[in-house]
Design a protein around this motif. Sequence first.
Motif, mmCIF file in Angstrom:
data_model
loop_
_atom_site.group_PDB
_atom_site.id
_atom_site.type_symbol
_atom_site.label_atom_id
_atom_site.label_comp_id
_atom_site.label_asym_id
_atom_site.label_seq_id
_atom_site.Cartn_x
_atom_site.Cartn_y
_atom_site.Cartn_z
ATOM 1 N N GLU A 72 -7.811 2.907 1.536
ATOM 2 C CA GLU A 72 -7.542 4.201 2.166
ATOM 3 C C GLU A 72 -8.829 4.827 2.709
ATOM 4 O O GLU A 72 -8.836 5.432 3.784
ATOM 5 C CB GLU A 72 -6.889 5.151 1.161
ATOM 6 N N GLY A 98 -1.107 4.626 2.824
ATOM 7 C CA GLY A 98 -0.147 4.834 1.756
ATOM 8 C C GLY A 98 1.161 5.464 2.190
ATOM 9 O O GLY A 98 2.022 5.722 1.362
ATOM 10 N N ARG A 108 4.795 -1.202 -4.477
ATOM 11 C CA ARG A 108 3.637 -1.270 -5.367
ATOM 12 C C ARG A 108 4.007 -1.067 -6.845
ATOM 13 O O ARG A 108 3.230 -1.396 -7.735
ATOM 14 C CB ARG A 108 2.552 -0.280 -4.953
ATOM 15 N N PHE A 124 -6.304 0.489 -3.971
ATOM 16 C CA PHE A 124 -5.671 1.263 -2.907
ATOM 17 C C PHE A 124 -6.611 2.329 -2.341
ATOM 18 O O PHE A 124 -6.625 2.584 -1.136
ATOM 19 C CB PHE A 124 -4.392 1.920 -3.429
ATOM 20 N N LEU A 182 0.808 -1.218 0.000
ATOM 21 C CA LEU A 182 0.000 0.000 0.000
ATOM 22 C C LEU A 182 0.839 1.265 0.000
ATOM 23 O O LEU A 182 0.343 2.344 -0.359
ATOM 24 C CB LEU A 182 -0.919 0.014 1.226
#
Length: 319
Positions: free
Chosen positions: A96, A316, A81, A92, A72
């Motif tokens: 998130e 992230g 990634r 993603f 991530l």
Amino acid sequence: MVLVLVPFFIYLMGVSKGQLQVGFYSNICPDAESTVTSVVREAAASNPNIAPVLLRLHFHDCFVQGCDGSILIENGPDSERHAFGHQGVGGFDVIEKAKAQLEALCPGVVSCADIVALAARDAVVLTHGPSYEVQTGRRDGVVSNVSMADNMPDIGDSIQQLKSKFFGKGLSEKDLVVLSAAHTIGTTACFFMTQRLYNFPGGGSDPAINPEFLPELKANCPQNGDVNVRLPIDRGSGQTFDNQILQNIRGGFAVLQSDARLYDDEATRSVVDWYFGLLSPLFGSSFEQDFVSSIVKMGSIGVKTGSQGTIRHVCGAFS
């Protein structure tokens, strides 16, 4: 005062054990799982293809450094990634969004790695697959590097290579078959079909492709056509989680080369055939049950628990 301390005490007990467990968040963030489910359902309502994307995200996360949410991280071109083996991996934004809602409810409690695992389960359910309990308590990894994804299973791998990569993660031939059969939902791009259709080793097309199926594949993915065109991976049942893909593999109707390779090996071929034999129902064995066992097993690969890892505030970024 006692009532305030009890949930925290239970949380500390879970941390000290350092093991995954069903209902890990039941006392410290009771709405954790339902929040993830709500976000996944909302995403699926606007994007019917999100379910296979989220299932694939879980697989790709677990197969690198273990199920720790390292895939991530977005911290530049060297983040995991961006690895070649993760081409086309997505979802993603869904993870998130779930994380943001959980941070508002229970700041610093629910890991991104657990959100990925829960979202994969919800994706299976949304496509009429089996519901199952997800063991939670994972913590997030603190390393993400593109080089760590060099050994991802690849569609061009031989059956020996696939088996080796799965064995390296503590998974069996049976796990290889049923986890590959997760391709029962989703699509692939013609980009991943070019070699199999036109440049297969030895020349021409993969001889494992049923002659009746080859013209159909070439029509969908012409040699000089748009490589971004997508087609269902499970011919005839691409939006429903079922064992049709195993039947396709048996008949030479596998779309992906790696799926077709499952019929090249005696051990994996026997697993595929088992689900269509007379003895399978007698022994109470079904593809759905075995898939649940395998994905739960996969979800425990290299997990960080207890005092290991961290709990990110944003999935992230390391935070």
